[in-house]
Motif scaffolding. Structure first.
Motif, short mmCIF file in Angstrom:
data_model
loop_
_atom_site.label_atom_id
_atom_site.label_comp_id
_atom_site.label_asym_id
_atom_site.label_seq_id
_atom_site.Cartn_x
_atom_site.Cartn_y
_atom_site.Cartn_z
N PHE A 140 10.99 -52.59 -6.05
CA PHE A 140 11.95 -51.74 -5.35
C PHE A 140 12.61 -52.59 -4.27
O PHE A 140 12.22 -53.73 -4.03
CB PHE A 140 11.23 -50.54 -4.71
N GLY A 141 13.58 -52.01 -3.58
CA GLY A 141 14.14 -52.71 -2.42
C GLY A 141 15.65 -52.66 -2.30
O GLY A 141 16.21 -53.15 -1.32
N PHE A 142 16.32 -52.06 -3.31
CA PHE A 142 17.77 -51.95 -3.27
C PHE A 142 18.18 -50.49 -3.41
O PHE A 142 17.42 -49.65 -3.90
CB PHE A 142 18.42 -52.78 -4.38
N GLU A 143 19.40 -50.21 -3.00
CA GLU A 143 19.98 -48.89 -3.19
C GLU A 143 20.51 -48.84 -4.61
O GLU A 143 21.48 -49.52 -4.96
CB GLU A 143 21.12 -48.69 -2.19
N VAL A 144 19.86 -48.05 -5.47
CA VAL A 144 20.26 -47.94 -6.87
C VAL A 144 20.40 -46.47 -7.23
O VAL A 144 19.47 -45.69 -7.05
CB VAL A 144 19.24 -48.60 -7.82
N ASN A 145 21.57 -46.10 -7.73
CA ASN A 145 21.79 -44.72 -8.16
C ASN A 145 20.92 -44.44 -9.38
O ASN A 145 21.03 -45.13 -10.40
CB ASN A 145 23.27 -44.51 -8.50
N GLN A 146 20.04 -43.47 -9.28
CA GLN A 146 19.07 -43.20 -10.34
C GLN A 146 19.70 -42.64 -11.61
O GLN A 146 19.06 -42.65 -12.66
CB GLN A 146 18.01 -42.22 -9.82
N GLN A 147 20.93 -42.19 -11.55
CA GLN A 147 21.60 -41.69 -12.74
C GLN A 147 22.52 -42.75 -13.36
O GLN A 147 22.47 -42.99 -14.57
CB GLN A 147 22.44 -40.44 -12.41
N THR A 148 23.33 -43.39 -12.53
CA THR A 148 24.33 -44.33 -13.05
C THR A 148 23.87 -45.78 -13.05
O THR A 148 24.43 -46.61 -13.76
CB THR A 148 25.63 -44.24 -12.23
N GLY A 149 22.88 -46.10 -12.23
CA GLY A 149 22.45 -47.49 -12.11
C GLY A 149 23.32 -48.30 -11.17
O GLY A 149 23.07 -49.50 -11.00
N GLU A 150 24.29 -47.68 -10.57
CA GLU A 150 25.15 -48.40 -9.63
C GLU A 150 24.30 -48.93 -8.48
O GLU A 150 23.52 -48.21 -7.87
CB GLU A 150 26.24 -47.50 -9.10
N ARG A 151 24.49 -50.20 -8.16
CA ARG A 151 23.65 -50.88 -7.16
C ARG A 151 24.38 -51.08 -5.85
O ARG A 151 25.54 -51.47 -5.81
CB ARG A 151 23.19 -52.23 -7.71
N GLY A 152 23.66 -50.80 -4.76
CA GLY A 152 24.17 -51.07 -3.43
C GLY A 152 23.36 -52.15 -2.75
O GLY A 152 22.79 -53.02 -3.40
N GLY A 153 23.29 -52.08 -1.43
CA GLY A 153 22.59 -53.10 -0.66
C GLY A 153 21.09 -52.84 -0.57
O GLY A 153 20.54 -52.00 -1.26
N LEU A 154 20.44 -53.58 0.33
CA LEU A 154 19.01 -53.44 0.52
C LEU A 154 18.66 -52.07 1.09
O LEU A 154 19.40 -51.52 1.90
CB LEU A 154 18.50 -54.53 1.47
#
Length: 392
Positions: A140-154
């Motif tokens: 774990f450790g990143f901002e990840v949209n659980q539906q789309t998989g879109e990734r953000g920052g830490l």
């Protein structure tokens, strides 16, 4: 020696003989391509051999803290086809994972951001029916949209960690994660808060062990004081030996295991990459400074060293690379990736390769004499390694 072992030894000697061809001669026949072929695969084809018929089943086990795993794990990062370029098919990746299980691999590595999300789904499907026989590690450790998989920052806030783990459990089709890592240190969250959240997950039975990936040294100590760490996962290979300075001694002091990601230097120490290689569009390896046209010719000295020793040891460059890591400490476990069954089986053959007498010292002395050129990672990625978490 059994007929099976004799057969494998003949295969290895054939591979090493081909690998011994001087590099300059080998480069003369290279073409520019985004696809690369390992020395082992080429030698097998030349000899009319079949790696499957002589595959090694892993027997050795190693300990990461109190966690027992196979001597080699399988890194699954490349199986989504988003790191080194497209893979043959999702079904083939599932087959490779199941083949690994059949050959004695018990340790599988994933992460929420691999895909994102897709690698955990592949692993969960592949390990159905054998879940109780294997160890799953994920991060774990990143901002990840659980539906789309879109990734953000830490993001390592405690509430987010717990939310991320629930998603992981669903994708992995399991009720617990054997080894949960913080993927990268979050400079906005004290490691004590992270360790506390993981401790709660362990108490709840959702996680059994935990670790850190590419952390600062003092962060390791602080995390371990709250909830004992099982493993540190850092890059470690023949081209990057930074962990030897502080991290490995600290792991030995605290009784923490060490997991090597990129143990084959993104394929470089398999002999599959050379100055004439042209990576496919989007291939991460094209951005690695060590692979630049300016740096790669000097770094090929490592491949030549492996080729020379391949003749001596009857092994492929990949197998020698992994055997050298094994020889450093008994609690080091490499996790090479594989998106072809032939590469997986070649890697497993490292278990049969050992350094005798003064050979390890001799090999390492020769390695020490080679000056590696170029950073191990692109600058933006490198900036996220060795980070110290803020104080509470």
């Amino acid at each position: 020696m059994s007929n099976s072992n004799n057969s494998r030894r003949r295969f290895l000697l054939g591979s090493a003989g081909l690998a011994a061809t001087p590099l300059v001669a080998g480069l003369a026949g290279c073409t520019s391509s985004g696809q690369t072929t390992s020395a082992a695969s080429a030698s097998t084809a030349a000899a009319g051999g079949n790696t499957t018929s002589t595959a090694v089943t892993l027997a050795a086990r190693r300990r990461l803290g109190s966690l027992e795993v196979s001597s080699l794990g399988l890194g699954c990062q490349t199986m989504a086809g988003t790191l080194y370029g497209p893979v043959s098919s999702r079904e083939d990746m599932i087959t490779i994972i199941r083949t690994a299980v059949d050959q004695g691999v018990t340790f599988f590595d994933a992460a929420e951001v691999y895909g994102p999300l897709e690698v955990e789904r592949i692993l969960g499907e592949a390990l159905q029916g054998v879940r109780d026989q294997v160890v799953i590690g994920t991060k774990f450790g990143f901002e990840v949209n659980q539906q789309t998989g879109e990734r953000g920052g830490l993001n390592s806030r405690p509430d987010h960690i717990k939310q991320a783990v629930d998603g992981m459990l669903q994708r992995l089709r399991t009720d617990h994660i054997d080894l949960l890592y913080q993927h990268r240190v979050d400079p906005a969250v004290p490691i004590e808060d992270v360790a506390g959240a993981v401790k709660e997950l362990i108490t709840a039975g959702k996680v059994r062990h935990w670790g850190l990936s590419e952390p600062g040294v003092q962060t390791i100590r602080r995390a371990h004081a709250v909830q004992p760490l099982t493993a540190i996962q850092n890059e470690y290979n023949l081209l990057w030996r930074g962990p030897e300075q502080q991290v490995l001694p600290l792991c030995e002091e605290l009784g923490i295991g060490f997991v090597c990601w990129a143990p084959l230097s993104y394929g470089f120490t398999t002999g599959a990459i050379n100055p004439y290689t042209r990576f496919a569009e989007g291939d991460f390896r094209a951005m690695v400074p060590r692979h630049s046209r300016e740096n790669m010719p000097a770094n090929m000295a490592v491949v030549q060293l492996l080729n020379d020793w391949g003749v001596r040891k009857g092994a492929t460059p990949a197998q020698l690379s992994l055997a050298w890591l094994h020889a450093q400490k008994p609690w080091i476990v490499p996790i090479p990736t594989a998106t072809r069954t032939s590469h997986l089986l070649e890697n497993l053959g490292a278990e049969e390769v050992t350094f005798e007498g003064n050979e390890l010292q001799e090999f390492t002395t020769a390695l020490n004499a080679i000056k590696i050129r170029g950073e191990r990672l692109p600058a933006a990625v490198l900036a996220g390694t060795g980070v110290e978490a803020p104080m509470p």
